[in-house]
Design an enzyme around this catalytic site. Structure first.
Site, mmCIF file in Angstrom:
data_model
loop_
_atom_site.group_PDB
_atom_site.id
_atom_site.type_symbol
_atom_site.label_atom_id
_atom_site.label_comp_id
_atom_site.label_asym_id
_atom_site.label_seq_id
_atom_site.Cartn_x
_atom_site.Cartn_y
_atom_site.Cartn_z
ATOM 1 N N ASP A 225 -32.510 -10.146 -12.667
ATOM 2 C CA ASP A 225 -33.667 -10.079 -13.569
ATOM 3 C C ASP A 225 -34.778 -9.147 -13.068
ATOM 4 O OD1 ASP A 225 -34.855 -11.495 -11.510
ATOM 5 O OD2 ASP A 225 -34.838 -13.406 -12.562
ATOM 6 N N TYR B 5 -37.558 -3.936 -4.597
ATOM 7 C CA TYR B 5 -36.867 -4.299 -3.344
ATOM 8 C C TYR B 5 -36.717 -3.120 -2.384
ATOM 9 C CZ TYR B 5 -35.935 -9.086 -4.638
ATOM 10 O OH TYR B 5 -36.095 -10.420 -4.946
HETATM 11 P P1 NAD Z 1 -31.969 -23.718 -5.550
HETATM 12 O O1 NAD Z 1 -31.524 -24.034 -4.173
HETATM 13 O O2 NAD Z 1 -33.210 -24.318 -6.073
HETATM 14 O O3 NAD Z 1 -30.810 -24.114 -6.575
HETATM 15 C C1 NAD Z 1 -29.471 -23.875 -6.360
HETATM 16 C C2 NAD Z 1 -28.643 -25.096 -6.776
HETATM 17 O O4 NAD Z 1 -27.270 -24.757 -6.548
HETATM 18 C C3 NAD Z 1 -28.926 -26.370 -5.976
HETATM 19 O O5 NAD Z 1 -29.188 -27.433 -6.845
HETATM 20 C C4 NAD Z 1 -27.636 -26.601 -5.181
HETATM 21 O O6 NAD Z 1 -27.329 -27.956 -4.997
HETATM 22 C C5 NAD Z 1 -26.615 -25.924 -6.061
HETATM 23 N N1 NAD Z 1 -25.374 -25.522 -5.404
HETATM 24 C C6 NAD Z 1 -25.217 -24.992 -4.158
HETATM 25 N N2 NAD Z 1 -23.911 -24.722 -3.939
HETATM 26 C C7 NAD Z 1 -23.235 -25.081 -5.070
HETATM 27 C C8 NAD Z 1 -21.877 -25.034 -5.467
HETATM 28 N N3 NAD Z 1 -20.931 -24.566 -4.645
HETATM 29 N N4 NAD Z 1 -21.546 -25.451 -6.700
HETATM 30 C C9 NAD Z 1 -22.494 -25.920 -7.540
HETATM 31 N N5 NAD Z 1 -23.796 -26.000 -7.222
HETATM 32 C C10 NAD Z 1 -24.166 -25.585 -5.999
HETATM 33 O O7 NAD Z 1 -32.016 -22.135 -5.643
HETATM 34 P P2 NAD Z 1 -32.929 -21.197 -6.572
HETATM 35 O O8 NAD Z 1 -34.020 -20.642 -5.750
HETATM 36 O O9 NAD Z 1 -33.273 -21.871 -7.815
HETATM 37 O O10 NAD Z 1 -31.925 -20.005 -6.871
HETATM 38 C C11 NAD Z 1 -30.646 -20.201 -7.425
HETATM 39 C C12 NAD Z 1 -29.819 -18.951 -7.282
HETATM 40 O O11 NAD Z 1 -30.246 -17.951 -8.203
HETATM 41 C C13 NAD Z 1 -29.928 -18.275 -5.910
HETATM 42 O O12 NAD Z 1 -28.694 -17.704 -5.550
HETATM 43 C C14 NAD Z 1 -30.946 -17.205 -6.143
HETATM 44 O O13 NAD Z 1 -30.887 -16.201 -5.185
HETATM 45 C C15 NAD Z 1 -30.505 -16.739 -7.501
HETATM 46 N N6 NAD Z 1 -31.432 -15.928 -8.272
HETATM 47 C C16 NAD Z 1 -30.984 -14.704 -8.653
HETATM 48 C C17 NAD Z 1 -31.759 -13.900 -9.413
HETATM 49 C C18 NAD Z 1 -31.235 -12.546 -9.759
HETATM 50 O O14 NAD Z 1 -31.999 -11.674 -10.094
HETATM 51 N N7 NAD Z 1 -29.942 -12.323 -9.698
HETATM 52 C C19 NAD Z 1 -33.025 -14.296 -9.816
HETATM 53 C C20 NAD Z 1 -33.464 -15.568 -9.415
HETATM 54 C C21 NAD Z 1 -32.650 -16.380 -8.656
HETATM 55 C C1 G6P Z 2 -36.313 -11.656 -8.372
HETATM 56 C C2 G6P Z 2 -35.000 -11.128 -7.857
HETATM 57 C C3 G6P Z 2 -34.078 -12.260 -7.493
HETATM 58 C C4 G6P Z 2 -34.763 -13.231 -6.539
HETATM 59 C C5 G6P Z 2 -36.015 -13.730 -7.239
HETATM 60 C C6 G6P Z 2 -36.822 -14.761 -6.491
HETATM 61 O O1 G6P Z 2 -36.161 -12.206 -9.632
HETATM 62 O O2 G6P Z 2 -34.363 -10.299 -8.770
HETATM 63 O O3 G6P Z 2 -32.885 -11.745 -6.991
HETATM 64 O O4 G6P Z 2 -33.906 -14.289 -6.214
HETATM 65 O O5 G6P Z 2 -36.832 -12.642 -7.507
HETATM 66 O O6 G6P Z 2 -37.318 -14.334 -5.296
HETATM 67 P P1 G6P Z 2 -38.252 -15.324 -4.478
HETATM 68 O O7 G6P Z 2 -38.483 -14.615 -3.210
HETATM 69 O O8 G6P Z 2 -39.467 -15.552 -5.310
HETATM 70 O O9 G6P Z 2 -37.414 -16.580 -4.298
HETATM 71 MN MN MN Z 3 -32.186 -10.024 -8.302
#
Ligand code: NAD
Ligand code: G6P
Ligand code: MN
Length: 443
Positions: free
Chosen positions: A172, A264
């Site tokens: 995102d 980033y």
């Molecule tokens: P979080 O720890 O709050 O939530 C992750 C959840 O996944 C937890 O509830 C955990 O229990 C669960 N989990 C862990 N391993 C699992 C498995 N094998 N199967 C099912 N569930 C499992 O994390 P968050 O900060 O909310 O972020 C979630 C994910 O989204 C992270 O990987 C984060 O980096 C990613 N993210 C990516 C983007 C992007 O731009 N691609 C943006 C925001 C967040």
């Molecule tokens: C952006 C990035 C994600 C990252 C998120 C949260 O949306 O694209 O990949 O996981 O920020 O970053 P933060 O440091 O706030 O957990």
């Molecule tokens: Mn990202």
């Protein structure tokens, strides 16, 4: 309009409630029949699920069913869409990744530098297992993955599932940056037509147009240089760390005015300054635990205690959810909308390896992503991307080959590390910290 069965994997995530608000906002365009939560952490999932039940009773009564489970078969059977947002090792391991790197004087970050490598080696195993399990019960479902580090995860999944064309990796950050561009230009973000190239968390906007074809690039650059740059999406607008990151993106534009950078890139261009800004006892993971996570947990607890979500000021739609859902809409109903996401290069960027997973604009159709050609990128960017891609590929090689040497090579290539002695010391500490997650490495 066909109604969808959607599964959210990692439903205990801090982003789930924002995603729920986005599903409500988009319900006329992406109508759901069933919604299923799946997580391995029953407690973490239950908090979001109980709050969602109350929220949906009030704002999504059309839904046939909402359920939550830790059983894979129950969750993955007959899905149309699966959104994956897991964090293997949780925020506790993120904090360790960041601290270990900083203790060696190197950038400590979720997806960039050694932290990204450590997290990647944890995510790959769980993501591969999840895709096998989802495919067992729903061979045709669209899997949209947000799980980080998305650059590394996307390479590993392509290697394990080369013929799975319904598996997409998405980030995102480009759209979050575009929200700020839209605000500056006085446009709606969905009217912006971006030209962009790079790898995930490692790319550049080359042009910013609107749907009528007007080119706003030079005006936008000037406005950012004159007036500054700040986050506008609700989730990050008031976050001091994100405000500093956007300011730093402006600095990149001063140093390299050619294109508009992904935020980033700050970690690769100014690694020493990034280290100086950090406090190892209060890294980003800690800020998220005390910030976003606490806010979401309190929000859910309040909704559950009050038995209603009415009047909740903390509940809001954010771009994270809307972006994923709009991408799903375009895939489901062949809308041919334009999105920036990760696909196999195959000549899109003609002077980069065919098998690289690049982040570029595509249109999404019922037959998947159709990328636009980028052509050749200039030498500076080509050099940077080749180096970064080599690092990412070596991490994935290191995972599959259980190779210490490949991981040492990876860290040595990474612009945040470079020094082999430092790379070795960090790697040894990360191996110790990640014993429960990483494959056992051969020297
Ligand atoms: P979080 O720890 O709050 O939530 C992750 C959840 O996944 C937890 O509830 C955990 O229990 C669960 N989990 C862990 N391993 C699992 C498995 N094998 N199967 C099912 N569930 C499992 O994390 P968050 O900060 O909310 O972020 C979630 C994910 O989204 C992270 O990987 C984060 O980096 C990613 N993210 C990516 C983007 C992007 O731009 N691609 C943006 C925001 C967040
Ligand atoms: C952006 C990035 C994600 C990252 C998120 C949260 O949306 O694209 O990949 O996981 O920020 O970053 P933060 O440091 O706030 O957990
Ligand atoms: Mn990202």
């Amino acid at each position: 309009m066909k109604k969808q069965r959607l599964v959210i994997v990692g439903s205990g995530s801090t982003y789930t409630m924002g995603m729920m608000m986005s599903l409500i906002e988009e319900k006329d365009h992406f109508p759901l029949k069933d919604l299923v939560f799946y997580d391995i952490d029953e407690k973490r999932q239950e908090r979001n699920a109980k709050a969602t039940e109350i929220l949906f009773k009030e704002r999504y009564p059309e839904l046939d069913s909402f359920s939550y489970t830790t059983d894979k078969e129950e969750a993955f059977r007959d899905a149309d869409f699966v959104f994956v947002q897991i964090r293997t090792g949780g925020l506790a391991m993120r904090e360790l990744d960041e601290q270990i790197s900083l203790n060696h004087g190197v950038v400590g970050q979720e997806t960039c530098g050694p932290g990204g490598m450590a997290y990647g080696l944890r995510s790959i195993k769980d993501m591969i297992e999840l895709v096998y399990d989802i495919r067992c019960y729903s061979p045709e479902a669209w899997i949209l993955n947000y799980t980080n580090p998305a650059a590394i995860v996307s390479i590993a999944l392509k290697r394990e599932f080369p013929n799975d064309h319904r598996l997409l990796n998405i980030c995102d950050m480009p759209i979050a940056i575009m929200i700020s561009y839209a605000q500056i230009l006085g446009l709606d973000v969905w009217d912006i037509v971006p030209e962009y190239f790079g790898l995930n968390h490692f790319g550049w906007f080359t042009k910013i147009l609107d749907k009528k074809g007007t080119d706003h690039t030079e005006r936008l650059k000037q406005l950012i240089l004159d007036n500054g740059f700040k986050p506008e999406d609700k989730e990050i607008a008031n976050d001091v760390s994100w405000q500093k990151t956007f300011e730093q993106a402006r600095q990149i534009m001063i140093d390299f005015p050619e294109f508009l950078p992904n935020t980033y890139l700050q970690y690769y261009f100014y690694p020493e300054q990034m280290v100086e800004k950090e406090d190892p006892n209060h890294t980003r993971a800690r800020q998220v635990i005390e910030g976003r996570q606490k806010r979401v947990h309190n929000l859910c607890d309040r909704i559950i205690a009050n038995g209603t979500a009415q009047g909740e000021k903390e509940l809001h739609v954010d771009i994270h959810g809307v972006f994923m859902i709009k991408a799903a809409e375009s895939l489901a109903y062949n809308l041919e909308e334009r999105f920036i996401l990760m696909v196999e290069n195959n000549g899109i960027i003609s002077n980069l390896p065919a098998e690289a997973m690049v982040e570029v604009p595509v249109i999404l159709t019922t037959n998947g992503p159709k990328p636009f050609s980028v052509g050749e990128v200039p030498t500076f960017y080509k050099g940077l991307i080749e180096n970064q891609y080599a690092y990412e590929k070596l991490v994935v090689d290191g995972y599959f080959g259980k190779s210490y040497m490949k991981l040492l090579q990876a860290l040595t290539l990474n612009r945040t590390v470079i020094n082999v002695t430092t790379a070795k010391a960090i790697l040894d500490d990360l191996i110790e910290a990640n014993k429960d997650f990483w494959p056992e490495l051969q020297k």
